[in-house]
Design a protein around this motif. Structure first.
Motif, PDB file in Angstrom:
ATOM      1  N   ARG A 184     -48.643 -51.546  26.640  1.00  0.00           N
ATOM      2  CA  ARG A 184     -48.088 -51.079  27.915  1.00  0.00           C
ATOM      3  C   ARG A 184     -46.879 -50.164  27.714  1.00  0.00           C
ATOM      4  O   ARG A 184     -46.530 -49.391  28.611  1.00  0.00           O
ATOM      5  CB  ARG A 184     -47.695 -52.258  28.800  1.00  0.00           C
ATOM      6  CG  ARG A 184     -48.890 -53.003  29.387  1.00  0.00           C
ATOM      7  CD  ARG A 184     -48.480 -53.861  30.565  1.00  0.00           C
ATOM      8  NE  ARG A 184     -48.019 -53.017  31.664  1.00  0.00           N
ATOM      9  CZ  ARG A 184     -46.910 -53.265  32.366  1.00  0.00           C
ATOM     10  NH1 ARG A 184     -46.133 -54.292  32.083  1.00  0.00           N
ATOM     11  NH2 ARG A 184     -46.564 -52.466  33.360  1.00  0.00           N
ATOM     12  N   ARG A 195     -52.355 -48.681  32.812  1.00  0.00           N
ATOM     13  CA  ARG A 195     -53.801 -48.618  32.628  1.00  0.00           C
ATOM     14  C   ARG A 195     -54.405 -49.945  33.088  1.00  0.00           C
ATOM     15  O   ARG A 195     -54.036 -51.015  32.595  1.00  0.00           O
ATOM     16  CB  ARG A 195     -54.163 -48.353  31.161  1.00  0.00           C
ATOM     17  CG  ARG A 195     -55.548 -47.741  31.031  1.00  0.00           C
ATOM     18  CD  ARG A 195     -55.857 -47.323  29.632  1.00  0.00           C
ATOM     19  NE  ARG A 195     -56.752 -48.265  28.974  1.00  0.00           N
ATOM     20  CZ  ARG A 195     -57.268 -48.082  27.766  1.00  0.00           C
ATOM     21  NH1 ARG A 195     -56.956 -47.001  27.084  1.00  0.00           N
ATOM     22  NH2 ARG A 195     -58.072 -48.981  27.235  1.00  0.00           N
ATOM     23  N   ASP A 200     -60.415 -49.989  41.904  1.00  0.00           N
ATOM     24  CA  ASP A 200     -59.368 -50.598  41.089  1.00  0.00           C
ATOM     25  C   ASP A 200     -58.423 -51.441  41.933  1.00  0.00           C
ATOM     26  O   ASP A 200     -58.016 -52.535  41.523  1.00  0.00           O
ATOM     27  CB  ASP A 200     -58.583 -49.526  40.335  1.00  0.00           C
ATOM     28  CG  ASP A 200     -59.366 -48.937  39.174  1.00  0.00           C
ATOM     29  OD1 ASP A 200     -60.352 -49.572  38.742  1.00  0.00           O
ATOM     30  OD2 ASP A 200     -59.006 -47.839  38.706  1.00  0.00           O
ATOM     31  N   THR A 240     -52.612 -47.865  42.479  1.00  0.00           N
ATOM     32  CA  THR A 240     -54.064 -47.774  42.400  1.00  0.00           C
ATOM     33  C   THR A 240     -54.680 -47.675  43.781  1.00  0.00           C
ATOM     34  O   THR A 240     -54.026 -47.919  44.799  1.00  0.00           O
ATOM     35  CB  THR A 240     -54.650 -49.010  41.682  1.00  0.00           C
ATOM     36  OG1 THR A 240     -54.182 -50.199  42.333  1.00  0.00           O
ATOM     37  CG2 THR A 240     -54.260 -49.045  40.224  1.00  0.00           C
ATOM     38  N   GLU A 254     -49.094 -46.960  27.557  1.00  0.00           N
ATOM     39  CA  GLU A 254     -49.727 -46.699  28.857  1.00  0.00           C
ATOM     40  C   GLU A 254     -49.431 -47.879  29.766  1.00  0.00           C
ATOM     41  O   GLU A 254     -50.138 -48.892  29.744  1.00  0.00           O
ATOM     42  CB  GLU A 254     -51.238 -46.504  28.712  1.00  0.00           C
ATOM     43  CG  GLU A 254     -51.619 -45.136  28.195  1.00  0.00           C
ATOM     44  CD  GLU A 254     -53.069 -44.790  28.500  1.00  0.00           C
ATOM     45  OE1 GLU A 254     -53.576 -45.195  29.572  1.00  0.00           O
ATOM     46  OE2 GLU A 254     -53.687 -44.126  27.648  1.00  0.00           O
TER      47      GLU A 254
END
Length: 229
Positions: free
Chosen positions: A147, A153, A188, A184, A150
């Motif tokens: 993390r 993600r 998602d 999101t 990213e």
């Protein structure tokens, strides 16, 4: 008498030849004993550590194997040979897949070379090795490092929060999911809301999930092309 005397004394060339002969013949324990006799006199020889490390790993001496891998790699780093050090740590991840530091060093060195994608791949590959309940802390640690590369993600976050929930760290898991939900949409978001509900099956999270599902349904409906009459 002469041969016996020679074997008792430190004869590097002879010891190394015997070690290599034993290694080629698959006599790992014998090879290790000869390498160790040389290392007793030359404890900082990175080449010898690199040779003996996989043999130690193959014979179940995982702690000693890791010490040799690390010793060899650190010498390479001191010599500014970062690619050689990386190759050693990568080899360690193959022979010692449950040595978390090997995966962390691979990621660190890949990042140092500006290869964030490779670093992330290494962390996720390493995480996949730590599946048991007993190894959950290592899996969490690798996902936290992932993390750092990213942060949002979805698959990484969902994997992390699932492990956090199972480790009794539900408040942190819920906070992370709340932050992810703000970033999101669509399918998602519905998955994230479902994960929130599983941690805390309340009316609030039920409504969040329903609202996300309805929003996705409306979005899917708006993309259906009109029929020609």
């Amino acid at each position: 008498m002469g041969l016996t005397r020679r074997r008792l004394d430190y004869d590097r060339k002879w010891l190394l030849a015997e070690a290599e002969k034993a290694r080629i013949r698959g006599r790992r324990h014998r090879a290790i004993s000869f390498y160790r006799r040389i290392l007793a006199a030359e404890p900082h020889d990175s080449n010898l550590h690199a040779r003996v490390a996989p043999l130690l790993a193959a014979t179940g001496k995982h702690f000693d194997a890791w010490q040799s891998y690390r010793q060899a790699a650190q010498v390479q780093l001191k010599n500014k040979s970062r690619e050689e050090a990386l190759a050693l740590y990568r080899e360690a991840t193959k022979t010692l897949p449950l040595q978390i530091e090997a995966w962390q060093w691979v990621a660190k060195l890949e990042l140092g070379r500006g290869r964030a994608d490779c670093a992330l791949s290494a962390l996720l590959e390493g995480r996949a090795k730590f599946r048991s309940r007993r190894r959950r802390p290592e899996a969490i640690a690798l996902l936290r490092e992932a993390r750092n590369i990213e942060a949002w993600r979805v698959d990484i976050v969902l994997d992390l929060v699932r492990l956090l929930r199972r480790s009794g760290q539900s408040p942190e898991a819920q906070w992370i999911l709340g932050q992810l939900a703000d970033r999101t949409e669509g399918r998602d978001l519905r998955i994230v809301r479902g994960a929130q509900w599983r941690i805390e099956p309340s009316l609030k999270h039920s409504w969040y999930w329903i609202r996300a599902a309805l929003a996705r349904q409306r979005s899917s409906g708006s993309r259906i092309p009109a029929r020609n009459h």
